[in-house]
Enzyme design. Structure first.
Site, mmCIF file in Angstrom:
data_model
loop_
_atom_site.group_PDB
_atom_site.id
_atom_site.type_symbol
_atom_site.label_atom_id
_atom_site.label_comp_id
_atom_site.label_asym_id
_atom_site.label_seq_id
_atom_site.Cartn_x
_atom_site.Cartn_y
_atom_site.Cartn_z
ATOM 1 N N ARG A 62 52.533 41.959 21.961
ATOM 2 C CA ARG A 62 53.879 41.475 21.653
ATOM 3 C C ARG A 62 54.921 42.243 22.466
ATOM 4 N NH1 ARG A 62 56.389 38.559 17.521
ATOM 5 N NH2 ARG A 62 58.418 39.294 16.820
ATOM 6 N N TYR A 163 69.489 38.837 14.135
ATOM 7 C CA TYR A 163 69.109 39.907 15.059
ATOM 8 C C TYR A 163 69.487 39.541 16.482
ATOM 9 C CZ TYR A 163 65.027 36.806 15.027
ATOM 10 O OH TYR A 163 64.201 35.713 15.054
ATOM 11 N N ALA A 164 69.515 40.589 17.348
ATOM 12 C CA ALA A 164 70.035 40.428 18.705
ATOM 13 C C ALA A 164 68.935 39.939 19.627
ATOM 14 C CB ALA A 164 70.608 41.755 19.190
ATOM 15 N N THR A 165 68.838 38.606 19.769
ATOM 16 C CA THR A 165 67.749 37.994 20.528
ATOM 17 C C THR A 165 67.980 38.097 22.030
ATOM 18 O OG1 THR A 165 68.890 35.867 20.469
ATOM 19 C CG2 THR A 165 67.326 36.296 18.699
ATOM 20 N N THR A 166 66.879 37.917 22.751
ATOM 21 C CA THR A 166 66.922 37.917 24.214
ATOM 22 C C THR A 166 67.844 36.806 24.721
ATOM 23 O OG1 THR A 166 64.628 38.626 24.095
ATOM 24 C CG2 THR A 166 65.413 37.920 26.246
ATOM 25 N N GLU A 177 60.194 27.505 19.030
ATOM 26 C CA GLU A 177 59.112 28.204 18.305
ATOM 27 C C GLU A 177 58.078 27.155 17.916
ATOM 28 O OE1 GLU A 177 57.597 31.445 17.177
ATOM 29 O OE2 GLU A 177 59.699 31.876 16.728
#
Lengths: 313, 310
Positions: A62, A163-166, A177
């Site tokens: 991952r 959350y701080a995604t790419t 997804e």
């Protein structure tokens, strides 16, 4: 008369694969498109396929040091302490320098970030901002084009859990997804769904740039409510696993009193919330370490205004 | 009619989980039984529990330095240990010393595994291990679950000799259950594995107490060869398992059937001359071993009756 939003044409699109190195559909597709770009080419648009975490892809894990898809916050992106940065934070800064800077006018218009899950979520689109009419319109187009195949939308807007995604460096961040697929495995059926989503996303952008007006639409989404943790003992080991009745039931209603966990000594633990929820990411392999057995969501409807492009070509 | 095979009573039974640290059914069960072994008690023995690769379990990976289930070779086990040895080589020696063959006792090893392939309940055992075949046959009869049909697969022993953990048993079986992703514990798979272990212990107990198990005939699968993915000049995979082959473990594959598909829509067909039975189709752990599936043939064997030697 309803309002219409007039937006600039989309000029730059990125397709990210390998943000998690063992989610192989995106890795495989992006590597393919790096060699055979004609499939994703659209007139007048730069479409750039990109492997975001090559170190993790190489090892088929991952991540190497830390989850790349959680470090695109301003603190990490600004951190200049080069010696002590993890592989993924360095990588995030590099990615931000190419496709960002996050929050600026120079950032890419759209980033499609390709993920897989071990959960039974089917084709899922992840929305970060419930006010992003352009992306809502795109999701509506993709959903319609994918029918009769179900395509669910997960809205991750949440004061505490977001959350701080790419992909968050783009003006329009889009998570794709698809599951279920084990880590480190390529399934033809999952690959096909993901590929079709990307085709429809690019077609939408192409129509939009061509001046097509997209009429006001409504979109059913599942909005994140909370994460549910595994029961654990003093050693931190899970003492219960997802109950058979809940396994593979992503997006289906879970009522108070329904079975949720099965303990290793054979007891059933029921869901004790006070309302019906729609669970997702049920038994996702990568979330054991985050102590998330599943995520609860509520169903809601978003409305998007009509959109069209400023200067049709 | 073949004569009854007589064997000494089984005095040591070891149930092993976590030989691969991300195969969660065995990991969860072994951890649970280490806390509460009451379920493993039988009249004639109490099975011991081993968490074989605890560091791999902690990190939720298959192994740390090398595959523990390929580390039980004579060469590695007999080498005098050194600090620079791989973690798994050290671990294999420790395990072998504690649970390996002893003159005074007859041991049985049950090693718990999962696969991402749709292999249902697979009994992996060594050719000629009639004792293990009897156990498999007992489970096939007494422990039925249509969601996880039973198959017997003979372990392919490498040219250099044994390498598998279970080879430290006089008799042994690996229970290989799937499909289950790595790092995931599914209740259906875990419940199934638990029932199989319990039923195995019942069998061993009945045997020890003098039950005679009559001869029987059964199908077994024997490995023919390993098939790799089509790869480009850089060694990268160029095609994926065909959707018509995916999840079709143990079903016959005929010449001309599709096995792989490329992204340009082209199918790659099976061009062998005879029908085969593919297994381990799309097993995650075998990508690095360059195995897309394992071709087997189905053969029939007659197993003589079995009884404990008084």
């Amino acid at each position: 008369m309803t309002a219409r939003r007039v937006l600039n044409p989309v000029q730059r699109v990125a397709i990210f694969g390998g943000t998690h190195g063992n989610e192989l559909s995106g890795v495989f597709l992006v590597n393919h498109w790096l060699k055979h770009g004609e499939e994703i080419a659209r007139p007048g648009i730069e479409v750039r396929p990109f492997i975001t975490n090559p170190g993790a892809v190489e090892k088929c894990v991952r991540y190497v040091d830390t989850d790349l898809n959680r470090v695109f916050d301003s603190e990490n992106l600004r951190n200049e302490n080069n010696l002590n940065l993890s592989y993924e934070v360095k990588r995030a800064q590099y990615i931000n320098s190419i496709f960002g800077p996050k929050g600026s006018e120079d950032a890419y218009d759209v980033i499609l970030d390709l993920h897989n899950t071990t959960s039974h979520m089917g084709a899922t689109l992840i929305l970060e901002d419930s006010k992003d009419d352009f992306t809502i319109q795109m999701f509506n187009y993709i959903k319609t084009s994918m029918a009769p195949l179900a395509c669910s939308v997960l809205l991750i807007e949440h004061p505490r859990l977001k959350y701080a995604t790419t992909r968050s460096i783009a003006k329009h961040p889009i998570g794709v997804e698809v599951g279920p697929q084990p880590q480190g495995v390529l399934r033809a059926d999952v690959l096909d769904k993901m590929r079709r989503i990307i085709k429809h996303a690019l077609d939408f952008i192409n129509y939009f740039n061509d001046g097509k007006e997209f009429l006001p639409c409504i979109l059913e989404v599942f909005k994140v409510l909370d994460n549910v943790a595994y029961p654990r003992n003093a050693n931190g080991d899970c003492t219960a696993i997802i109950h058979n009745n809940l396994q593979d039931q992503d997006w289906k209603e879970l009522k108070p009193g329904d079975p949720m966990f099965l303990t290793l000594d054979g007891r059933m633990i029921a869901y004790e919330g006070d309302c019906i929820v729609y669970p997702t990411f049920i038994n996702e392999a990568a979330y054991y370490e985050k102590n998330q057995a599943f995520t609860t969501t509520q169903k809601m409807t978003l409305c998007a205004q009509a959109i069209r492009c400023t200067e049709p070509k | 009619m073949s004569p009854t095979v007589q064997c000494g009573a089984v005095s040591q039974v070891v149930v092993v989980g976590g030989t691969h640290g991300n195969e969660m059914s065995g990991v969860c069960l072994a951890k649970h039984w280490l806390q509460d072994p009451s379920e493993l008690h039988r009249k004639s023995f109490t099975a011991e529990v081993l968490l074989a690769n605890p560091i791999a379990v902690e990190r939720c990976v298959r192994y740390i330095d090398r595959d523990l289930n390929r580390s039980f070779s004579h060469e590695l086990l007999s080498a005098s240990g050194s600090e620079s040895d791989s973690y798994e080589a050290k671990r294999a020696r420790e395990i072998y010393q504690k649970y390996g063959p002893k003159q005074s006792s007859l041991n049985f090893v049950i090693d718990l595994h999962n696969t991402t392939s749709n292999m249902g309940t697979t009994f992996l055992l060594f050719k000629g291990d009639n004792f293990a075949l009897h156990l498999a046959n007992y489970l096939q009869t007494k422990c039925v679950d249509p969601s996880f049909p039973c198959h017997i697969l003979l372990i392919d022993i490498p040219e250099g000799g044994h390498v598998h953990l279970q080879s430290m048993g006089k008799h042994s079986v690996s229970l290989e259950l799937g499909p289950q992703p790595q790092g995931v514990a599914r209740a259906d798979v875990l419940t199934r594995m638990r029932a199989l272990v319990n039923c195995s212990l019942d069998f061993l107990d009945l045997f020890n107490q003098g039950t005679e198990f009559p001869s029987f005939e059964t199908d077994v699968h024997q490995v023919l060869y390993r098939a790799d993915f089509p790869r480009n000049e850089d060694g990268e995979i160029e095609a994926v398992i065909h959707s018509e082959l995916q999840d079709k473990d143990y079903l016959p594959l005929k010449p001309g059937d599709p096995i792989f598909q490329r992204l340009n829509g082209e199918d790659i067909l099976y061009n062998g001359e005879k029908q085969i039975y593919p297994v381990f189709i799309n097993e995650a752990a075998y990508y690095e071993k360059k195995v897309a599936f394992i071709a087997t043939e189905k053969t029939h064997c007659l197993v003589p009756a079995l009884k404990v030697q008084n």
